[in-house]
Design a protein around this motif. Structure first.
Motif, short mmCIF file in Angstrom:
data_model
loop_
_atom_site.label_atom_id
_atom_site.label_comp_id
_atom_site.label_asym_id
_atom_site.label_seq_id
_atom_site.Cartn_x
_atom_site.Cartn_y
_atom_site.Cartn_z
N ALA A 182 0.83 -1.21 0.00
CA ALA A 182 0.00 0.00 0.00
C ALA A 182 0.86 1.25 0.00
CB ALA A 182 -0.91 0.00 1.22
N HIS A 184 0.19 5.91 -0.64
CA HIS A 184 -0.70 7.00 -1.03
C HIS A 184 -0.63 7.13 -2.56
CE1 HIS A 184 -2.42 11.00 -1.45
NE2 HIS A 184 -2.79 10.95 -0.16
N SER A 185 -1.79 7.21 -3.19
CA SER A 185 -1.80 7.21 -4.66
C SER A 185 -1.41 8.55 -5.26
CB SER A 185 -3.18 6.79 -5.17
OG SER A 185 -4.16 7.71 -4.72
N SER A 233 -5.53 4.83 -2.57
CA SER A 233 -4.38 4.02 -2.16
C SER A 233 -3.96 3.10 -3.30
CB SER A 233 -4.72 3.14 -0.94
OG SER A 233 -5.07 3.90 0.18
#
Length: 371
Positions: A182, A184-185, A233
């Protein structure tokens, strides 16, 4: 027969609904026991119990086995939406042909032999509860029963053509999982490893197997996909469920190996794939003994004025487990119906009695088993 079919159809009995599947079993067991046929319950903790009923159990020779499953693909509440109904010579409702009418056929055949005699040996019926989800829990029970049998008649619905089934494909159900990382996108997209992107690539390669192995008469489908933790995400996890169909036992290992290779070969560094077989059907492959049983059954049906043939079908059923034990097996000898698993599933009412008569006559003509 239609009254009992209506009662069974109007009980929700999806494969995961143990209470409903066992309620269908209780109706059948009560009906049979009221006619002097003893029923044995084989308990299963997670799925519907198996029920075994036998008439002429002290007769010499191996048993003649009638099979059927009580579960349907429909969840709770489906009966309330569309209960059993009839119109224009057809009956409708969830599971009406697949295969509650077949259960009724088996019960009436047992009752007829119990009341009138004429059985050439023990006649048993096995009513199971998880066929629609690959019979994971009932398979050992079916295989144990097959070892006692000399012939098997599986009451899946007769084909829309009126034919019975003499060959089926096998099937394997898989669960594939991908583990990523994972992030933060927006701020740290480059730090993530997308499990969704990885599983999407795999899904494309699994579907491409339909062309890659087109000469094998196989089929693969990804029917369920899920994953991710939030829209903003990079997805750390994804999973899918895969349905593989194959024609011959020889094809099975090659195709399973190809599915598993795709699952465990990564395109995106830092992701990891795993795959598990969650259920499996075996094929019904042609044999000389199976062909002989079919010809015997077709002759009996013909003497009743029923013209039919045997055909190969692309779907799977519990008949594969008995055929794999070397027992002559005929499938889809139940009443004729169509559009199984859908909202317009139907049963041809005028086939209910003749199809039961054909099986009963075929059984009576088998003759006592000789050493």
């Amino acid at each position: 027969m239609l009254a009992l079919t209506e009662t069974l159809v109007n009980i929700d009995s999806g494969s995961y609904d143990k209470e409903g599947v066992d309620a269908v079993g209780r109706v059948l067991a009560d009906w049979l026991e009221a006619r002097g046929i003893e029923c044995e319950w084989i308990p299963l903790a997670e799925r519907g119990d198996a029920i075994r009923a036998v008439t002429h159990k002290d007769a010499p020779g191996r048993e003649i086995l009638l099979m059927g499953h009580r579960d349907t693909v429909f969840g709770k509440g489906e009966v309330a939406k569309r209960p059993y109904s009839t119109r224009d010579g057809r009956a409708y409702g969830p599971g009406v042909c697949d295969m509650k009418a077949g259960l009724v056929q088996n019960a009436f055949i047992l009752a007829a032999f119990a009341e009138l005699g004429g059985a050439p040996g023990p006649v048993a019926a096995l009513f199971t509860g998880d066929e629609e989800i690959a019979t994971f829990h009932s398979r050992p029970i079916i295989e144990a029963e097959a070892k006692r049998a000399r012939a098997v008649f599986n009451a899946e619905p007769g084909r829309m053509s009126g034919n019975v089934v003499t060959g089926r494909r096998g099937g394997v159900f898989f669960v594939a999982e991908v583990f990523g990382k994972a992030a933060h996108s927006g701020n740290s997209f480059h730090l993530g490893r997308s499990a969704i992107a990885e599983i999407a690539d795999k899904i494309g390669r699994w579907f491409a197997m339909n062309q890659r192995f087109a000469d094998r008469n196989m089929q693969i489908n990804v029917g369920l996909v899920s994953g991710g933790q939030s829209v903003n995400s990079v997805a750390p996890y994804a999973r899918c469920e895969i349905d593989l169909r194959y024609r011959t036992p020889q094809d099975r290992d090659d195709l399973v190996a190809a599915v598993e290779e795709i699952a465990t070969t990564q395109v995106i560094d830092g992701t990891r794939g795993e795959i598990t077989i969650r259920g499996e059907y075996l094929p019904v492959a042609p044999t000389e003994a199976g062909d002989a049983l079919f010809r015997h059954y077709r002759a009996a049906a013909g003497d009743l004025g029923i013209a039919l043939d045997g055909e190969f079908t692309l779907s799977c059923a519990d008949s594969g487990f008995t055929a794999a034990q070397g027992v002559p097996t005929i499938c889809a000898i139940g009443p004729v119906g169509g559009h199984a698993h859908g909202p317009d599933e139907y049963l041809e009412i005028d086939t209910v009695v003749p199809r039961a008569q054909a099986v009963a006559l075929a059984i009576s003509r088998l003759g006592p088993e000789t050493a």
